[in-house]
Design a protein around this motif. Structure first.
Motif, PDB file in Angstrom:
ATOM      1  N   LEU A 203      15.532  -8.509  14.796  1.00  0.00           N
ATOM      2  CA  LEU A 203      14.673  -7.666  13.709  1.00  0.00           C
ATOM      3  C   LEU A 203      14.499  -6.250  14.099  1.00  0.00           C
ATOM      4  O   LEU A 203      14.825  -5.295  13.577  1.00  0.00           O
ATOM      5  N   MET A 204      14.077  -6.306  15.434  1.00  0.00           N
ATOM      6  CA  MET A 204      13.842  -4.764  15.818  1.00  0.00           C
ATOM      7  C   MET A 204      15.017  -4.024  16.171  1.00  0.00           C
ATOM      8  O   MET A 204      15.024  -2.997  15.921  1.00  0.00           O
ATOM      9  N   GLU A 205      16.019  -4.598  16.429  1.00  0.00           N
ATOM     10  CA  GLU A 205      17.270  -4.195  16.740  1.00  0.00           C
ATOM     11  C   GLU A 205      17.939  -3.536  15.379  1.00  0.00           C
ATOM     12  O   GLU A 205      18.136  -2.478  15.224  1.00  0.00           O
ATOM     13  N   LEU A 206      17.739  -4.362  14.171  1.00  0.00           N
ATOM     14  CA  LEU A 206      18.136  -3.905  12.796  1.00  0.00           C
ATOM     15  C   LEU A 206      17.666  -2.901  12.457  1.00  0.00           C
ATOM     16  O   LEU A 206      17.764  -1.837  11.891  1.00  0.00           O
ATOM     17  N   VAL A 207      16.103  -2.793  12.719  1.00  0.00           N
ATOM     18  CA  VAL A 207      15.257  -1.479  12.293  1.00  0.00           C
ATOM     19  C   VAL A 207      15.638  -0.461  13.078  1.00  0.00           C
ATOM     20  O   VAL A 207      15.935   0.723  12.476  1.00  0.00           O
TER      21      VAL A 207
ATOM     22  N   ALA B  36      10.466   3.924   4.895  1.00  0.00           N
ATOM     23  CA  ALA B  36       9.219   4.799   4.404  1.00  0.00           C
ATOM     24  C   ALA B  36       8.568   5.663   5.306  1.00  0.00           C
ATOM     25  O   ALA B  36       8.182   6.789   5.082  1.00  0.00           O
ATOM     26  N   LEU B  37       8.529   5.117   6.496  1.00  0.00           N
ATOM     27  CA  LEU B  37       7.892   5.662   7.824  1.00  0.00           C
ATOM     28  C   LEU B  37       8.754   6.959   8.213  1.00  0.00           C
ATOM     29  O   LEU B  37       8.290   7.828   8.646  1.00  0.00           O
ATOM     30  N   THR B  38       9.938   6.669   8.143  1.00  0.00           N
ATOM     31  CA  THR B  38      10.978   7.586   8.615  1.00  0.00           C
ATOM     32  C   THR B  38      11.310   8.703   7.616  1.00  0.00           C
ATOM     33  O   THR B  38      11.428   9.909   8.238  1.00  0.00           O
TER      34      THR B  38
ATOM     35  N   ALA C  60       3.514  10.032   2.246  1.00  0.00           N
ATOM     36  CA  ALA C  60       3.208   8.545   2.836  1.00  0.00           C
ATOM     37  C   ALA C  60       3.875   7.700   2.238  1.00  0.00           C
ATOM     38  O   ALA C  60       3.994   7.244   0.998  1.00  0.00           O
ATOM     39  N   PRO C  61       4.191   6.603   3.080  1.00  0.00           N
ATOM     40  CA  PRO C  61       4.743   5.347   2.639  1.00  0.00           C
ATOM     41  C   PRO C  61       3.870   4.904   1.115  1.00  0.00           C
ATOM     42  O   PRO C  61       2.526   4.975   1.235  1.00  0.00           O
ATOM     43  N   SER C  62       4.392   4.135   0.329  1.00  0.00           N
ATOM     44  CA  SER C  62       3.662   3.687  -0.894  1.00  0.00           C
ATOM     45  C   SER C  62       2.973   2.451  -0.585  1.00  0.00           C
ATOM     46  O   SER C  62       3.120   1.780   0.474  1.00  0.00           O
ATOM     47  N   ASP C  63       1.828   2.290  -1.256  1.00  0.00           N
ATOM     48  CA  ASP C  63       1.002   0.970  -1.202  1.00  0.00           C
ATOM     49  C   ASP C  63       2.118  -0.182  -1.365  1.00  0.00           C
ATOM     50  O   ASP C  63       1.822  -1.317  -0.663  1.00  0.00           O
ATOM     51  N   ALA C  64       2.928  -0.223  -2.276  1.00  0.00           N
ATOM     52  CA  ALA C  64       3.852  -1.181  -2.418  1.00  0.00           C
ATOM     53  C   ALA C  64       4.745  -1.490  -1.277  1.00  0.00           C
ATOM     54  O   ALA C  64       4.860  -2.568  -0.929  1.00  0.00           O
TER      55      ALA C  64
ATOM     56  N   SER D  27       5.048  -0.979  13.166  1.00  0.00           N
ATOM     57  CA  SER D  27       4.995   0.765  13.006  1.00  0.00           C
ATOM     58  C   SER D  27       5.257   1.386  14.270  1.00  0.00           C
ATOM     59  O   SER D  27       5.848   2.612  14.177  1.00  0.00           O
ATOM     60  N   MET D  28       4.852   0.834  15.419  1.00  0.00           N
ATOM     61  CA  MET D  28       5.249   1.627  16.702  1.00  0.00           C
ATOM     62  C   MET D  28       6.501   1.334  16.929  1.00  0.00           C
ATOM     63  O   MET D  28       7.029   2.450  17.517  1.00  0.00           O
ATOM     64  N   ALA D  29       7.363   0.490  16.677  1.00  0.00           N
ATOM     65  CA  ALA D  29       8.754   0.497  16.910  1.00  0.00           C
ATOM     66  C   ALA D  29       9.390   1.629  15.887  1.00  0.00           C
ATOM     67  O   ALA D  29      10.239   2.414  16.684  1.00  0.00           O
ATOM     68  N   VAL D  30       9.092   1.658  14.958  1.00  0.00           N
ATOM     69  CA  VAL D  30       9.648   2.658  13.943  1.00  0.00           C
ATOM     70  C   VAL D  30       9.394   4.081  14.631  1.00  0.00           C
ATOM     71  O   VAL D  30      10.107   5.108  14.791  1.00  0.00           O
TER      72      VAL D  30
END
Length: 149
Positions: free
Chosen positions: A38-42, A98-100, A106-110, A128-131
């Motif tokens: 998952l981390m690598e996909l992100v 969204a963070l990128t 700002a990223p949406s609530d959704a 979030s730290m990974a991003v």
């Protein structure tokens, strides 16, 4: 784009303390609660958005070595349409995008609320730290152009 044998500047030497700090932060992210794939996909998706060839090569290679299906990797830029991504991956990729793409605001609530069924607060923090970390590496890779290994 340059195909030089060295980066534009020797940032690993000239900003050695900051570089070592970023390496230490990266290690902490890799040792977090997130699964490796998952981390690598992100990391790969964020690197695609940021146009960092060095990081795309690194994380694409890691995913192929981990046995991720080529069709999944091929459709990563269109993950929201692809049947190869599960709900947890979709939530993580949506949050990563969204963070990128902060110029979008700002990223949406959704986007944030989509994480809750798949991640606890620790997982959201780790994601979030990974991003944040891959975005830092992307800026070095895309801006200073280290050579591909």
């Amino acid at each position: 784009m340059s195909a030089a044998a060295s980066p534009r500047v020797a940032y690993t030497r000239l900003a050695a303390d900051a570089f070592k700090g970023l390496l230490a932060t990266s290690k902490a992210v890799h040792d977090s609660s997130l699964e490796h794939d998952l981390m690598e996909l992100v990391f790969l998706r964020v690197s695609q958005i940021n146009g960092c060839g060095y990081c795309m090569d690194m994380h694409g290679t890691a995913l192929r070595k981990a046995g991720i299906e080529p069709r999944k990797l091929d459709t990563l830029p269109a993950w929201h349409e692809s049947r190869f991504f599960d709900a947890r991956e979709r939530a993580a990729l949506g949050w990563a995008e969204a963070l990128t793409r902060l110029p979008d605001g700002a990223p949406s609530d959704a986007a944030f609320e989509a994480l809750a069924p798949h991640f606890d607060e620790k997982g959201i923090s780790d994601l979030s730290m990974a991003v944040a970390v891959i975005n830092a590496w992307n800026r070095l890779g895309a801006g200073l152009l280290p050579p591909l290994p």
